[in-house]
Design a protein around this motif. Structure first.
Motif, short mmCIF file in Angstrom:
data_model
loop_
_atom_site.label_atom_id
_atom_site.label_comp_id
_atom_site.label_asym_id
_atom_site.label_seq_id
_atom_site.Cartn_x
_atom_site.Cartn_y
_atom_site.Cartn_z
N ARG A 77 15.67 -11.67 -16.29
CA ARG A 77 16.10 -13.07 -16.21
C ARG A 77 17.53 -13.22 -16.72
O ARG A 77 18.34 -13.94 -16.15
N GLU B 49 9.21 -9.57 -32.16
CA GLU B 49 10.34 -8.65 -32.07
C GLU B 49 10.60 -8.27 -30.61
O GLU B 49 11.73 -8.29 -30.14
N HIS B 50 9.52 -7.96 -29.92
CA HIS B 50 9.67 -7.56 -28.52
C HIS B 50 10.26 -8.70 -27.69
O HIS B 50 11.08 -8.48 -26.80
N LEU B 51 9.85 -9.93 -28.02
CA LEU B 51 10.24 -11.06 -27.17
C LEU B 51 11.63 -11.62 -27.50
O LEU B 51 12.21 -12.30 -26.67
N ILE B 52 12.15 -11.36 -28.69
CA ILE B 52 13.46 -11.95 -28.97
C ILE B 52 14.54 -10.90 -29.16
O ILE B 52 15.62 -11.21 -29.62
N ARG B 53 14.23 -9.67 -28.79
CA ARG B 53 15.29 -8.67 -28.95
C ARG B 53 16.53 -9.12 -28.21
O ARG B 53 16.45 -9.63 -27.09
N GLY C 178 9.13 -7.70 -19.77
CA GLY C 178 8.43 -8.78 -20.45
C GLY C 178 9.24 -9.42 -21.55
O GLY C 178 8.76 -10.32 -22.22
N CYS C 179 10.47 -8.97 -21.79
CA CYS C 179 11.25 -9.66 -22.82
C CYS C 179 12.52 -10.25 -22.25
O CYS C 179 13.51 -10.43 -22.96
N GLY C 180 12.49 -10.56 -20.97
CA GLY C 180 13.55 -11.39 -20.41
C GLY C 180 14.81 -10.66 -19.98
O GLY C 180 15.84 -11.29 -19.75
#
Lengths: 291, 291
Positions: free
Chosen positions: B233, B135-139, B228-230
DNA sequence: TCCATTCCCTGACTTTAGTCAGAGATCTTG
DNA sequence: CAAGATCTCTGACTAAAGTCAGGGAATGGA
């Protein structure tokens, strides 16, 4: 199972249906009805039989027939008689259909990329590791009653005996153990269940009637590759449901001291250790649960 | 981004839409058309304005109107004029509607439980940890161009300066740094973008024109909770897309030695360290990327 | 005050999705 | 070989989902 865990799972489900569910609806359709798109996807490069498609997609026979007709007039598929059985029909993608399928493939890739691209190298590894973990833990285990004489059942039992032989300090010889012939694992004397992951057998278990109110759990086994994702627990729960429907009030089982995971499972599911209720030579622990 | 990673993400997506997507279709509907069910869910206990519902669900105005009428005749909702603007209409659930919503809630809970129940205590903890990670990484981070004078933009910039002051060994005094007035972050001189997670601002960044072919990246910041979830970027990628549309061929930026994550990001995105191109007193590293 | 705009509604559609009851081929079994 | 079962297809439906073109009320700005 506490509220915090349930909340996390629900938040996850909500997010995922939004993020990923968008695929099915927007990516996959591409100006084509969703039903047709799914059908193309399901036919795949290898082709398929109509009856298999009906089963996999759970569609009405008439409806599927019409969908196929529509794809046929768009010359995306070709339908022919199956070679071995004239009632069946075999569907194959034409070159145009395969091109369409390739497009879906690219779109799926693009969605995956859009999830990975905002992350750095470390983030990507963390994401796929977490996804693999989720996947492993929520894979849909299907537990079904089957005959203990079936091919998959036999395979499970052989694996089971093989594993006992490898793990018991004394080895394992079925002839020396208390017997449980097939007949005792077939209704009404008992049941045998097989657990499957994506169709492949990965575990088994049996329930045997002892008397009007007592049953015995036997042959609990999970394939090594499928451990840790709840296969055995689900098998046990299925057997317990059967026991309840048979109005059994006590369930018993015995186990060897080397099978630590099994003991943890039994304790977690409410079994309590009791004095030996039989003379099984390979048993060190005897458990019982009142339903 | 290698093929193995993409395969894992795709496998995950497929599995999840099957397992969780079942919710939307079978759990949520409960004998009611899916459209109506989603609408009840979206109205929620707090009620909502019709225009907001239309935007959130992406529905046609006429279609939504009819759905609302249908729910109204079932006395699940009540529609009234909004107090402050007579054109708007406010929808609220009746007691019956709230009861219906509560049922959906229970069904969602049940689905979550069905995912947790086959697992033991340790498995459950692993599952929710992995879900939280995914969840954290694709929010879904949304990056939009906004005026640097907006409330959220101001908030981001204040946080940014505050963080510089805390992290730089020498502290940070905006007056001593090279200035970047608002005007230079408004088209055509530049752009300012704000990153949002679920509507809340969590990061920002700016692109400033130097000359016809050169631009400068500035004001890159991410809220600590969203790291940490982009986010950064994605902000950078958005600014670069703008730069490309402006036909800029070189992007520059400078950074302080204490901002290690930022430097890693820049290197990862293809920026190379170059000799100092300005006299920014707080800078230790100067980067450049040819587009 | 007038005029363009916004918001919601209605009427009149079309397309998708899905169901049900046979009909006609083809296979299997006794 | 006859009878029953299986498989696919057609016709005749219904319900849900979605689109499009206005129309009237309310608002905001010139």
């Amino acid at each position: 199972m506490d509220a915090r865990q349930i909340q996390q799972v629900r938040r996850f489900n909500r997010l995922i249906t939004q993020r990923v569910g968008a695929l099915d609806h927007d990516y996959l359709r591409r100006g084509r009805p969703l039903g047709e798109a799914r059908l193309i996807y399901e036919i795949g490069t290898g082709g398929a039989e109509v009856r298999a498609l009906r089963a996999r997609l759970g569609l009405d026979s008439g409806y599927l027939s019409r969908l196929l007709r529509s794809l046929e007039t768009q010359s995306l598929i070709r339908v022919r008689k199956a070679p071995d059985d004239g009632r069946l029909r075999r569907v194959e993608l034409t070159a145009k259909g395969r091109a369409e399928l390739a497009t879906y493939d690219r779109l799926s890739d693009r969605l995956a990329q859009s999830m990975l691209s905002p992350l750095g190298a470390a983030g990507r590894e963390r994401l796929i590791a977490a996804m693999a973990e989720v996947e492993h833990l929520i894979r849909a285990v299907e537990v079904r009653v089957e005959a203990p004489t079936g091919a998959d059942a036999r395979w499970c039992l052989n694996q089971y005996f093989g594993e006992l032989a490898a793990r018991f300090e004394t080895g394992f010889d079925p002839a020396k153990s208390n017997p449980a012939p097939d007949a005792e694992m077939i209704p009404p004397a008992g049941v045998f269940v097989v657990a499957r992951l994506d169709g492949a057998a990965v575990g088994c278990g049996a329930l045997r009637r002892i008397d009007r109110t007592t049953g015995e759990i036997k042959r609990m086994w999970t394939a090594p590759a499928a451990r840790g994702c709840g296969v055995a627990r689900k098998v046990l729960q299925t057997l317990e449901a059967t026991a309840r429907s048979w109005r059994l009030t006590t369930l018993r089982l015995e186990t060897n001291r080397t099978l630590a995971e099994a003991q943890a499972l039994y304790r977690g599911e409410g079994y309590r250790e009791v004095a030996a209720f039989n003379d099984e030579p390979y048993a060190h622990h005897w458990f019982e649960k009142r339903m």
